[in-house]
Design a protein around this motif. Structure first.
Motif, PDB file in Angstrom:
ATOM      1  N   GLY A  26      53.218  40.659  43.219  1.00 56.80           N
ATOM      2  CA  GLY A  26      53.132  39.312  42.691  1.00 56.80           C
ATOM      3  C   GLY A  26      53.976  38.291  43.437  1.00 56.80           C
ATOM      4  O   GLY A  26      54.289  38.451  44.619  1.00 56.80           O
ATOM      5  N   LEU A  27      54.312  37.222  42.744  1.00 54.73           N
ATOM      6  CA  LEU A  27      55.209  36.200  43.311  1.00 54.73           C
ATOM      7  C   LEU A  27      56.628  36.784  43.315  1.00 54.73           C
ATOM      8  O   LEU A  27      57.140  37.193  44.333  1.00 54.73           O
ATOM      9  N   PHE A  28      57.252  36.816  42.171  1.00 55.76           N
ATOM     10  CA  PHE A  28      58.483  37.566  41.934  1.00 55.76           C
ATOM     11  C   PHE A  28      58.771  37.460  40.445  1.00 55.76           C
ATOM     12  O   PHE A  28      58.267  36.569  39.752  1.00 55.76           O
ATOM     13  N   GLN A  29      59.549  38.385  39.948  1.00 57.04           N
ATOM     14  CA  GLN A  29      60.042  38.304  38.580  1.00 57.04           C
ATOM     15  C   GLN A  29      61.347  37.532  38.612  1.00 57.04           C
ATOM     16  O   GLN A  29      62.285  37.896  39.322  1.00 57.04           O
ATOM     17  N   GLN A  30      61.407  36.466  37.834  1.00 56.20           N
ATOM     18  CA  GLN A  30      62.596  35.609  37.817  1.00 56.20           C
ATOM     19  C   GLN A  30      63.617  36.167  36.822  1.00 56.20           C
ATOM     20  O   GLN A  30      63.321  36.345  35.641  1.00 56.20           O
ATOM     21  N   VAL A  31      64.801  36.435  37.329  1.00 55.27           N
ATOM     22  CA  VAL A  31      65.913  36.885  36.503  1.00 55.27           C
ATOM     23  C   VAL A  31      66.989  35.801  36.548  1.00 55.27           C
ATOM     24  O   VAL A  31      67.237  35.221  37.612  1.00 55.27           O
ATOM     25  N   ILE A  32      67.574  35.497  35.411  1.00 52.53           N
ATOM     26  CA  ILE A  32      68.668  34.521  35.372  1.00 52.53           C
ATOM     27  C   ILE A  32      69.975  35.282  35.231  1.00 52.53           C
ATOM     28  O   ILE A  32      70.223  35.965  34.226  1.00 52.53           O
ATOM     29  N   ASP A  33      70.791  35.186  36.259  1.00 51.48           N
ATOM     30  CA  ASP A  33      72.059  35.916  36.338  1.00 51.48           C
ATOM     31  C   ASP A  33      73.194  34.901  36.432  1.00 51.48           C
ATOM     32  O   ASP A  33      73.326  34.198  37.438  1.00 51.48           O
ATOM     33  N   ASN A  34      73.985  34.805  35.366  1.00 51.66           N
ATOM     34  CA  ASN A  34      75.077  33.824  35.318  1.00 51.66           C
ATOM     35  C   ASN A  34      74.551  32.418  35.598  1.00 51.66           C
ATOM     36  O   ASN A  34      75.178  31.624  36.299  1.00 51.66           O
ATOM     37  N   GLY A  35      73.373  32.136  35.045  1.00 59.74           N
ATOM     38  CA  GLY A  35      72.775  30.813  35.170  1.00 59.74           C
ATOM     39  C   GLY A  35      71.918  30.611  36.392  1.00 59.74           C
ATOM     40  O   GLY A  35      71.177  29.631  36.472  1.00 59.74           O
ATOM     41  N   ALA A  36      72.000  31.511  37.358  1.00 58.21           N
ATOM     42  CA  ALA A  36      71.294  31.333  38.628  1.00 58.21           C
ATOM     43  C   ALA A  36      70.041  32.199  38.690  1.00 58.21           C
ATOM     44  O   ALA A  36      69.992  33.294  38.121  1.00 58.21           O
ATOM     45  N   GLN A  37      69.034  31.685  39.401  1.00 61.67           N
ATOM     46  CA  GLN A  37      67.824  32.469  39.602  1.00 61.67           C
ATOM     47  C   GLN A  37      68.067  33.600  40.587  1.00 61.67           C
ATOM     48  O   GLN A  37      68.629  33.403  41.659  1.00 61.67           O
ATOM     49  N   ARG A  38      67.616  34.790  40.217  1.00 56.81           N
ATOM     50  CA  ARG A  38      67.552  35.923  41.127  1.00 56.81           C
ATOM     51  C   ARG A  38      66.119  36.437  41.109  1.00 56.81           C
ATOM     52  O   ARG A  38      65.453  36.372  40.085  1.00 56.81           O
ATOM     53  N   GLU A  39      65.672  36.955  42.231  1.00 53.16           N
ATOM     54  CA  GLU A  39      64.286  37.420  42.331  1.00 53.16           C
ATOM     55  C   GLU A  39      64.222  38.941  42.356  1.00 53.16           C
ATOM     56  O   GLU A  39      64.986  39.586  43.080  1.00 53.16           O
ATOM     57  N   LYS A  40      63.313  39.489  41.571  1.00 58.52           N
ATOM     58  CA  LYS A  40      63.025  40.916  41.583  1.00 58.52           C
ATOM     59  C   LYS A  40      61.523  41.096  41.784  1.00 58.52           C
ATOM     60  O   LYS A  40      60.738  40.218  41.419  1.00 58.52           O
ATOM     61  N   PRO A  41      61.115  42.229  42.364  1.00 58.28           N
ATOM     62  CA  PRO A  41      59.673  42.465  42.509  1.00 58.28           C
ATOM     63  C   PRO A  41      58.970  42.450  41.149  1.00 58.28           C
ATOM     64  O   PRO A  41      59.498  42.967  40.157  1.00 58.28           O
ATOM     65  N   ASP A  42      57.816  41.840  41.130  1.00 57.06           N
ATOM     66  CA  ASP A  42      56.999  41.803  39.913  1.00 57.06           C
ATOM     67  C   ASP A  42      55.991  42.949  39.985  1.00 57.06           C
ATOM     68  O   ASP A  42      54.885  42.801  40.500  1.00 57.06           O
ATOM     69  N   SER A  43      56.389  44.099  39.469  1.00 57.23           N
ATOM     70  CA  SER A  43      55.558  45.311  39.600  1.00 57.23           C
ATOM     71  C   SER A  43      54.502  45.358  38.499  1.00 57.23           C
ATOM     72  O   SER A  43      54.481  46.261  37.655  1.00 57.23           O
TER      73      SER A  43
END
Length: 812
Positions: A144-161
């Protein structure tokens, strides 16, 4: 019509057939899978019959090429379109299973990012629902695009499996795989009379394997196809390297090829990222056009008459290589002369431009383009040569500066928007303002050459999803008031205006909205842990995070409002819940900083007891169709606040409007047409207008630093970015501060700030009159029907594609 008894019998047989379990022993995932399999049986015969009918009719079909198809989940939609959702829901509830749990078992496909991908799906939906021959070509992105994770307020990207458990809706058609070629070199083979044939050698072959997904029409017999391509290696595991213990090397070729269909929009800030993205775009157009021509010839139709049977639509510049690729196949594989191949190509292809942003009008480095696609480069170069010659000889363009502006190849780059214009017979914008700006300003140099090619097709939305499915409470009320005709003819919604002064109806509209807000408040608490007040104004901005969409303007106003409340906690304002959602491109630093700013402000505001919960701020992570479906029916205010002239159209504005939200907007994109439909008294407008924006660009007279220094409210608000008052380092948001003060505020955030603040105050005042607000809400829903994608597709079909419906539309 399918009865409940038949449904129950067939469903329970399906459970035994697939899993060998009865209802009680099967898991939720197994129940979901069996239900999907049953839906496929119900729709499969129609899918087959549609293909036969379209082929036997000999009617023209459109093939829609798009890098994105933001489909959302399939199960609920397909049940509703087959008119069996209520039967299924009743059955499962009788057996003690919540339908929502079954729907939640489905992974949402990661095939799109925002409006571009959702529009592509809306068009396929409307084509099927109108029984028009129309199919989609895209890429089957495994991650996919990416799975958006919010870590300490910031966007982090993880694979969208999203494919971790497979995709039951797709059908892999390995036997129909095609070859796509990259790299290598081109041999010139003389054939006499200063003519040559061209042979591609030493290339790398990638298999394009099709996966077909049925696209059901709404309660009719029509099922079109979305064909997605997966990349597979022609070469298998390298056993020699494996035997040497070089495990990574043994899989290197396989993994390199698979990367083509792994991720939507790889980060192209690096050379390797650019190369992969170019590979993806060519992979899509080459496989799709080969497939079209293969099917055309299978039906024994002459290639010379391709435009009579086929329309190829290029959705934005990503598939623009469809033009040289169609030329390549016609000339190199079927021996057409240039002039004949060019005539066929131009008559077959059409192009939609989706942006006015210069950075989004794709260009490719000549060296990369030539290395990766040597034959496509040659054809592109020849197209440019012949076009420039025609400009001089036919159109009498002699000015070197104008010739360079029109040229496809310039400054060591291939300009994809130019090749899409030169190689197609139709170029459309997606809102009236956008199309006018294309003709009058951004692409005026081309409009002077090809005025007959330019036209407007304002975008549309799937009213079946965003009203009938997403907001069942409002839909039920509308049916009670005006009947069912609006379900297939959404313009009928205008009949609601007869009830705009009916106190009982207005009260019911307010109750429906409140119930939706209670549901949304529950969802917010479940996903974020934040408790919000459903009696507050739900003020929403959900879209891709980008500077021109001005989430920054929104959060700066929140910061100002917070500072005002801190100074005067007893200030009389209607409580407000500000909801943000959207993803930032992984390489877009400022956009990601804006996400962090929103979450930083939220943390402070939501935990400050002194302001008495008068405002709350929420950021919903991993925005997708499912999240939007929760948000939109609950919104009181729809923020459509892009810098005027920057948003091509927008479609979220239409979805919120259809659900009765009041639009807070600049006069940009389709906001203008929304205003024209609903009336200026039922929308809240602010900000610079198009002519004012262009005058500021022309004169260069806007001085954001001077405005910052002269306006105390703006200065104090902006200083909050670097003052540390939101409990972060004073340098944390220095980059945002600099974009506004030091680097000229190119999206006019500060210039529009005071008028935006005024508009927000207007919202506060209007909301306090419950009857007036409900009447405005009703008028927005009543005026929204014209924005159905069905009407958009009817205009495309008649004015660009020349296709027609193959049924009377009565369904079954």
């Amino acid at each position: 019509m399918l009865t409940k008894d038949v449904f129950v019998t067939e469903y329970e047989k399906m459970l035994y057939s697939i899993f060998g379990d009865d209802f009680e022993e099967s898991t939720i995932q197994e129940k979901y899978t069996a239900l999907c399999a049953l839906v496929k049986i119900f729709s499969g015969k129609r899918w087959h019959a549609t293909r036969r009918k379209q082929e036997e009719s000999g009617e023209k079909a459109v093939y829609y090429f798009s890098m994105e198809f933001l489909t959302g989940k399939f199960l609920r939609k397909n049940l509703e379109y087959l008119d069996v959702y209520d039967i299924a829901e009743e059955y499962f509830e009788e057996r003690g299973v919540c339908m929502a749990d079954l729907l939640d078992a489905e992974h949402e496909p990661g095939l799109g990012n925002g409006g571009l991908g959702r529009l592509a799906v809306a068009f396929l939906d409307s084509l099927s629902s109108l029984a028009m021959p129309g199919h989609g070509y895209g890429i089957r992105y495994e991650k996919g695009l990416f799975q958006q994770v919010i870590d300490n307020g910031a966007q982090r990207e993880k694979p969208d499996s999203w494919l971790v458990e497979g995709n039951i809706w797709e059908r892999k058609m390995y036997q129909e795989k095609l070859e796509v070629r990259f790299g290598g070199r081109i041999l010139y083979i003389p054939k006499g009379g200063n003519k040559y044939t061209f042979k591609h050698v030493d290339y790398q072959t990638v298999y394009a394997v099709p996966y077909d997904i049925p696209v059901l029409g709404f309660r009719n017999d029509n099922v079109n196809t979305l064909r997605l391509w997966g990349a597979e290696s022609k070469d298998d595991l390298n056993l020699v390297e494996f035997g040497k213990g070089n495990v990574c090397g043994a899989f290197e070729q396989i993994n390199r090829v698979k990367s083509i269909s792994q991720v939507l929009y790889p980060d192209d800030t690096t050379y390797d990222g650019k190369r992969l993205r170019l590979q993806q775009e060519y992979f899509l157009v080459s496989s799709g056009i080969q497939d079209i021509l293969r099917n055309h010839l299978r039906l024994e139709r002459p290639l010379a008459k391709l435009p009579e049977y086929v329309a190829i639509h290029i959705n934005d510049t990503h598939p623009a290589m469809a033009v040289p690729e169609l030329m390549r196949i016609l000339m190199d594989e079927y021996n057409f002369e240039w002039e004949d191949a060019w005539r066929i190509t131009v008559k077959t292809c059409a192009f939609t431009n989706h942006t006015l942003l210069a950075e989004a009008m794709e260009t490719w480095d000549v060296g990369l383009y030539r290395e990766l696609l040597p034959r496509i480069w040659q054809i592109t170069e020849e197209i440019n040569h012949r076009f420039v010659h025609a400009l001089k000889s036919k159109y009498n363009v002699q000015d070197p500066a104008k010739l360079e502006k029109l040229s496809i190849i310039k400054n060591n780059a291939v300009h994809m928007v130019n090749i899409a214009i030169v190689g197609t017979h139709s170029i459309n914008g997606v809102a009236k303002l956008h199309s006018d700006l294309l003709k009058d300003k951004e692409l005026n140099h081309f409009y002077q050459i090809y005025p007959e090619r330019f036209n407007n097709k304002t975008n549309g939305i799937i009213h079946r999803h965003w009203l009938l499915s997403a907001n069942r409470g409002l839909t039920s009320l509308v049916r009670d008031l005006i009947g069912d005709d609006f379900m297939t003819n959404p313009r009928e919604l205008h009949k609601l205006r007869a009830y705009e002064d009916d106190p009982a109806v207005l009260e019911e509209i307010a109750k429906i909205k409140h119930r939706n807000k209670v549901t949304m408040a529950t969802y917010i608490h479940y996903t974020t842990g934040i408790t919000v007040n459903p009696y507050s104004i739900f003020d929403m901005q959900a879209k891709r995070i980008h500077e021109y969409k001005r989430q920054l303007l929104n959060i700066l106003h929140v910061m100002h409002l917070y500072k005002t409340l801190k100074a005067n906690p007893n200030m009389d304002i209607t409580p407000r819940t500000f909801v943000f959602a959207g993803k930032a491109a992984p390489g877009y630093y400022i956009a990601k900083e804006i996400i962090k700013l929103i979450n930083t402000v939220a943390k402070t505001v939501n935990n400050d007891l002194t302001i008495k919960e008068k405002i709350k701020v929420v950021f919903l992570k991993n925005y997708n169709v499912s999240v939007a479906t929760n948000m939109i029916p609950a919104a009181d205010v729809s923020q459509q606040i892009s810098t005027t002239t920057k948003e091509a159209s927008g479609t979220s504005n239409m979805k919120y409007m259809m659900n009765g939200a009041i639009t807070l907007a600049t006069l940009d994109g389709a906001n203008i047409e929304i205003r024209d439909e609903v009336g200026e008294e039922n929308i809240v407008l602010f900000g610079l207008k198009a002519d004012e924006i262009h005058e500021l660009y022309r004169t260069g007279s806007y001085d954001s630093a001077a405005l910052y220094n002269s306006d105390q409210v703006i200065r104090e608000t902006v200083n909050s970015l670097i003052s540390g008052e939101f409990h972060v380092s004073q340098e944390e948001f220095r980059a945002i501060y600099d974009t506004l003060v030091k680097y000229g505020d190119k999206f006019f955030v500060l210039k529009d700030f005071n008028d935006y603040k005024r508009a927000q105050a207007t919202i506060n005042d209007l909301y306090q009159d419950e009857k007036q607000w409900a009447a405005m809400s009703l008028r927005n829903t009543a005026a929204s029907g014209v924005f159905s994608s069905d009407y958009t597709i009817q205009r495309y079909a008649k004015e660009i594609w020349n296709i027609k419906s193959l049924t009377d539309g009565k369904g079954w």
